[in-house]
Write an enzyme that holds these catalytic residues in place. Structure first.
Site, PDB file in Angstrom:
ATOM      1  N   ASP A  16     -98.877  25.208 -75.939  1.00  0.00           N
ATOM      2  CA  ASP A  16    -100.124  25.667 -76.540  1.00  0.00           C
ATOM      3  C   ASP A  16    -100.139  25.416 -78.040  1.00  0.00           C
ATOM      4  O   ASP A  16     -99.103  25.495 -78.700  1.00  0.00           O
ATOM      5  CB  ASP A  16    -100.288  27.162 -76.256  1.00  0.00           C
ATOM      6  CG  ASP A  16    -101.713  27.637 -76.458  1.00  0.00           C
ATOM      7  OD1 ASP A  16    -102.622  26.792 -76.557  1.00  0.00           O
ATOM      8  OD2 ASP A  16    -101.918  28.873 -76.520  1.00  0.00           O
ATOM      9  N   TRP A  21    -102.805  23.143 -84.404  1.00  0.00           N
ATOM     10  CA  TRP A  21    -101.834  22.504 -85.311  1.00  0.00           C
ATOM     11  C   TRP A  21    -102.497  21.352 -86.058  1.00  0.00           C
ATOM     12  O   TRP A  21    -102.340  21.217 -87.271  1.00  0.00           O
ATOM     13  CB  TRP A  21    -100.652  21.999 -84.496  1.00  0.00           C
ATOM     14  CG  TRP A  21     -99.583  21.302 -85.292  1.00  0.00           C
ATOM     15  CD1 TRP A  21     -98.531  21.869 -85.943  1.00  0.00           C
ATOM     16  CD2 TRP A  21     -99.473  19.891 -85.504  1.00  0.00           C
ATOM     17  NE1 TRP A  21     -97.767  20.902 -86.554  1.00  0.00           N
ATOM     18  CE2 TRP A  21     -98.316  19.677 -86.299  1.00  0.00           C
ATOM     19  CE3 TRP A  21    -100.228  18.794 -85.108  1.00  0.00           C
ATOM     20  CZ2 TRP A  21     -97.915  18.409 -86.701  1.00  0.00           C
ATOM     21  CZ3 TRP A  21     -99.818  17.522 -85.510  1.00  0.00           C
ATOM     22  CH2 TRP A  21     -98.679  17.335 -86.296  1.00  0.00           C
ATOM     23  N   ARG A  29    -108.282  17.124 -83.158  1.00  0.00           N
ATOM     24  CA  ARG A  29    -107.488  17.761 -82.115  1.00  0.00           C
ATOM     25  C   ARG A  29    -106.633  16.749 -81.354  1.00  0.00           C
ATOM     26  O   ARG A  29    -105.500  17.046 -80.972  1.00  0.00           O
ATOM     27  CB  ARG A  29    -108.415  18.494 -81.133  1.00  0.00           C
ATOM     28  CG  ARG A  29    -109.059  19.736 -81.705  1.00  0.00           C
ATOM     29  CD  ARG A  29    -110.022  20.362 -80.698  1.00  0.00           C
ATOM     30  NE  ARG A  29    -109.348  20.768 -79.491  1.00  0.00           N
ATOM     31  CZ  ARG A  29    -108.729  21.937 -79.319  1.00  0.00           C
ATOM     32  NH1 ARG A  29    -108.693  22.819 -80.313  1.00  0.00           N
ATOM     33  NH2 ARG A  29    -108.151  22.243 -78.167  1.00  0.00           N
ATOM     34  N   HIS A  33    -102.566  16.591 -79.838  1.00  0.00           N
ATOM     35  CA  HIS A  33    -102.108  16.316 -78.474  1.00  0.00           C
ATOM     36  C   HIS A  33    -101.093  15.162 -78.469  1.00  0.00           C
ATOM     37  O   HIS A  33    -100.116  15.189 -77.712  1.00  0.00           O
ATOM     38  CB  HIS A  33    -103.299  15.964 -77.582  1.00  0.00           C
ATOM     39  CG  HIS A  33    -104.242  17.104 -77.359  1.00  0.00           C
ATOM     40  ND1 HIS A  33    -103.812  18.352 -76.951  1.00  0.00           N
ATOM     41  CD2 HIS A  33    -105.594  17.196 -77.488  1.00  0.00           C
ATOM     42  CE1 HIS A  33    -104.854  19.160 -76.833  1.00  0.00           C
ATOM     43  NE2 HIS A  33    -105.940  18.484 -77.152  1.00  0.00           N
ATOM     44  N   LEU A 127     -81.918  16.108 -65.759  1.00  0.00           N
ATOM     45  CA  LEU A 127     -82.903  17.180 -65.865  1.00  0.00           C
ATOM     46  C   LEU A 127     -83.977  17.042 -64.795  1.00  0.00           C
ATOM     47  O   LEU A 127     -84.533  15.970 -64.592  1.00  0.00           O
ATOM     48  CB  LEU A 127     -83.558  17.146 -67.250  1.00  0.00           C
ATOM     49  CG  LEU A 127     -84.630  18.207 -67.520  1.00  0.00           C
ATOM     50  CD1 LEU A 127     -83.993  19.588 -67.646  1.00  0.00           C
ATOM     51  CD2 LEU A 127     -85.434  17.861 -68.771  1.00  0.00           C
ATOM     52  N   ARG A 184     -94.209  30.621 -74.139  1.00  0.00           N
ATOM     53  CA  ARG A 184     -95.544  30.162 -74.524  1.00  0.00           C
ATOM     54  C   ARG A 184     -95.580  30.056 -76.041  1.00  0.00           C
ATOM     55  O   ARG A 184     -95.216  30.996 -76.753  1.00  0.00           O
ATOM     56  CB  ARG A 184     -96.645  31.109 -74.044  1.00  0.00           C
ATOM     57  CG  ARG A 184     -98.018  30.604 -74.478  1.00  0.00           C
ATOM     58  CD  ARG A 184     -99.160  31.266 -73.765  1.00  0.00           C
ATOM     59  NE  ARG A 184    -100.418  30.602 -74.148  1.00  0.00           N
ATOM     60  CZ  ARG A 184    -101.532  30.642 -73.448  1.00  0.00           C
ATOM     61  NH1 ARG A 184    -101.567  31.301 -72.305  1.00  0.00           N
ATOM     62  NH2 ARG A 184    -102.624  30.015 -73.866  1.00  0.00           N
ATOM     63  N   GLU A 203     -88.580  36.350 -67.224  1.00  0.00           N
ATOM     64  CA  GLU A 203     -88.640  36.904 -68.573  1.00  0.00           C
ATOM     65  C   GLU A 203     -89.611  36.078 -69.415  1.00  0.00           C
ATOM     66  O   GLU A 203     -89.629  34.849 -69.323  1.00  0.00           O
ATOM     67  CB  GLU A 203     -87.251  36.877 -69.219  1.00  0.00           C
ATOM     68  CG  GLU A 203     -86.188  37.673 -68.470  1.00  0.00           C
ATOM     69  CD  GLU A 203     -86.430  39.172 -68.504  1.00  0.00           C
ATOM     70  OE1 GLU A 203     -87.122  39.643 -69.421  1.00  0.00           O
ATOM     71  OE2 GLU A 203     -85.932  39.863 -67.593  1.00  0.00           O
TER      72      GLU A 203
END
Length: 240
Positions: A16, A21, A29, A33, A127, A184, A203
């Protein structure tokens, strides 16, 4: 310090703050991204070095279609570009990529690129990287229910046999462990329809920085906070 800590096996991240930013820097924007996409590659590498086995990110939600046509178009263009580089990155880092969500709404060329990426990385052992594209937790559950109902109707499953484990097999995340830690970024403190079923005992950690500024140190801090939690499942502590 991180080497002395308990590393979560599965980390989920809501990416987010890309737009905010960019705005803070006087840029459009879409610039945010793009920077966020590049940062994702860095965090994937750092996560694996830390010992995280599964990383799942929220890249494009079912609600993102409601954004401006220009922004959605730019996000689709970014996704196309990411698919071109993701395979090279996955091969280089031995990453196994899996897509969560309903990709049928995407253009056919994007669907083909996604399927090719998943197929080409299926045997990788590094991963395990899940990308949620056109994903919504409620949509996932509804799709799962429809599939389950069809199996009952066609007598492949008996209603009385349904339990949590069986229902989990009808979700996009079938075969994956539930996340241990959800992060987040950007200071927001809500789930935004992400992994509603899977986050039951997860968590949560909310970082104040926007996603393009989320770095190795921020990830380490999230894991440090995770280690301070007294993890309980039905009143039973998790073994450390």
């Amino acid at each position: 310090m991180i080497k002395d800590m308990r590393i979560p096996n599965h980390v989920a991240i809501i990416l987010d703050g890309n737009g905010r930013w960019a705005k803070s820097k006087g840029m459009p924007r879409n610039y945010g991204h793009t920077k966020g996409s590049k940062n994702l590659e860095i965090i994937c590498e750092e996560a694996y070095k830390m010992g995280i086995e599964y990383l799942t990110v929220y890249a494009f939600s079912t609600e993102n279609w409601n954004r401006s046509e220009d922004e959605v178009s730019a996000l689709m263009k970014l996704l196309r570009n990411y698919m071109k580089t993701a395979l090279k990155t996955a091969v280089k880092n031995n990453m196994k990529i899996r897509i969560l969500g309903d990709i049928s709404r995407l253009d056919q060329d994007l669907q083909d690129s996604i399927k090719n990426l998943v197929q080409k990385t299926a045997e990788h052992t590094g991963l395990k990287f899940q990308i949620a594209i056109n994903y919504g937790g409620r949509d996932e559950i509804i799709r799962g229910i429809k599939h389950l109902a069809k199996d009952i109707k066609e007598e492949r499953l008996q209603a009385e046999d349904i339990n949590e484990d069986i229902f989990s097999n009808y979700l996009d995340t079938t075969g994956l462990p539930d996340p241990d830690l959800l992060i987040r970024t950007s200071g927001e403190m809500r789930l935004s329809n992400f992994l509603l079923w899977q986050l039951a005992y997860t968590e949560f950690y909310f970082a104040d920085v926007h996603w393009p500024d989320f770095n190795k140190q921020e990830l380490e801090q999230a894991i440090e906070k995770y280690n301070l939690r007294d993890r309980r499942f039905g009143g039973v502590r998790e073994e450390k």
